[in-house]
Write a protein that holds these residues in place. Structure first.
Motif, short mmCIF file in Angstrom:
data_model
loop_
_atom_site.label_atom_id
_atom_site.label_comp_id
_atom_site.label_asym_id
_atom_site.label_seq_id
_atom_site.Cartn_x
_atom_site.Cartn_y
_atom_site.Cartn_z
N ARG A 103 49.01 -40.53 -69.06
CA ARG A 103 48.23 -40.56 -67.81
C ARG A 103 47.10 -39.55 -67.77
O ARG A 103 46.15 -39.73 -67.02
CB ARG A 103 49.14 -40.38 -66.61
N SER A 104 47.18 -38.51 -68.57
CA SER A 104 46.11 -37.50 -68.56
C SER A 104 44.95 -37.91 -69.48
O SER A 104 43.92 -37.24 -69.50
CB SER A 104 46.66 -36.14 -69.00
N ARG A 105 45.10 -38.98 -70.22
CA ARG A 105 44.05 -39.43 -71.14
C ARG A 105 42.91 -40.10 -70.38
O ARG A 105 43.13 -40.78 -69.38
CB ARG A 105 44.61 -40.41 -72.16
N PRO A 106 41.68 -39.95 -70.87
CA PRO A 106 40.54 -40.61 -70.22
C PRO A 106 40.75 -42.12 -70.21
O PRO A 106 41.17 -42.71 -71.20
CB PRO A 106 39.35 -40.23 -71.11
N THR A 107 40.46 -42.72 -69.06
CA THR A 107 40.68 -44.15 -68.89
C THR A 107 39.53 -44.77 -68.11
O THR A 107 39.12 -44.23 -67.08
CB THR A 107 42.00 -44.40 -68.12
N LEU A 108 39.02 -45.88 -68.62
CA LEU A 108 38.04 -46.69 -67.89
C LEU A 108 38.75 -47.94 -67.41
O LEU A 108 39.44 -48.60 -68.17
CB LEU A 108 36.90 -47.12 -68.82
N GLN A 109 38.55 -48.23 -66.13
CA GLN A 109 39.17 -49.45 -65.59
C GLN A 109 38.21 -50.62 -65.73
O GLN A 109 37.03 -50.52 -65.42
CB GLN A 109 39.54 -49.26 -64.12
N LYS A 110 38.73 -51.73 -66.27
CA LYS A 110 37.95 -52.96 -66.39
C LYS A 110 37.85 -53.60 -65.01
O LYS A 110 38.82 -53.55 -64.25
CB LYS A 110 38.63 -53.95 -67.33
N PRO A 111 36.76 -54.21 -64.68
CA PRO A 111 35.51 -54.20 -65.44
C PRO A 111 34.76 -52.89 -65.20
O PRO A 111 34.82 -52.33 -64.13
CB PRO A 111 34.73 -55.38 -64.86
N PHE A 112 34.08 -52.42 -66.23
CA PHE A 112 33.31 -51.18 -66.10
C PHE A 112 31.85 -51.48 -66.41
O PHE A 112 31.52 -52.47 -67.03
CB PHE A 112 33.84 -50.07 -67.00
N GLN A 113 31.00 -50.60 -65.94
CA GLN A 113 29.55 -50.74 -66.10
C GLN A 113 29.07 -49.84 -67.23
O GLN A 113 29.75 -48.89 -67.63
CB GLN A 113 28.82 -50.38 -64.81
N LEU A 114 27.88 -50.11 -67.72
CA LEU A 114 27.28 -49.33 -68.80
C LEU A 114 27.23 -47.84 -68.46
O LEU A 114 27.54 -47.00 -69.30
CB LEU A 114 25.87 -49.87 -69.12
#
Length: 128
Positions: A103-114
């Motif tokens: 959980r401490s890892r960097p995460t991008l939630q889909k959908p994401f923008q440029l």
């Protein structure tokens, strides 16, 4: 793009390993990375392929889709961690859907923008 958005000619910002099973998302991500000046170090859509690349490929950062056709990507994340390399997760479930250990890892939630991808990469990929 402005001239400040890309490194000098012929100099990629970094080499990225992309692990994503959904073809269209993978293509979009590859295009985004290329547009931002990064080089693809490898692309995988299955855990076994991703594990081999994670062990052997030369990359500065791995982008890991959490769910690869019903299989967790965590064994690949462990390999990347053992090599001392950074990674980030991409997921449609958000960071709270990750096991406690990740959980401490960097995460991008889909959908994401440029722009979201660009900010995350700037934080994780060492400047060249």
């Amino acid at each position: 793009m402005t001239s400040g958005d890309k490194p000098a000619a012929g100099q990629p910002r970094g080499r990225i390993l992309v692990v994503e099973d959904e073809f269209l998302i993978r293509m979009l991500l590859e295009e985004m990375l290329t547009d931002l000046g990064y080089e693809l170090a490898g692309v995988a859509g299955r855990v076994d392929e991703a594990a081999e690349l994670a062990k052997k490929a030369e990359f500065d950062l791995a982008i890991l889709d959490v769910n690869l056709d019903g299989h967790d990507v965590y064994p690949v994340a462990d390999i990347v961690t053992q090599r001392g390399l950074p990674f980030m997760f991409v997921t449609g479930y958000g960071g709270l859907g990750l096991p406690e250990a990740y959980r401490s890892r960097p995460t991008l939630q889909k959908p994401f923008q440029l722009d979201e991808l660009k900010k995350m990469l700037a934080q994780l990929v060492p400047a060249r």
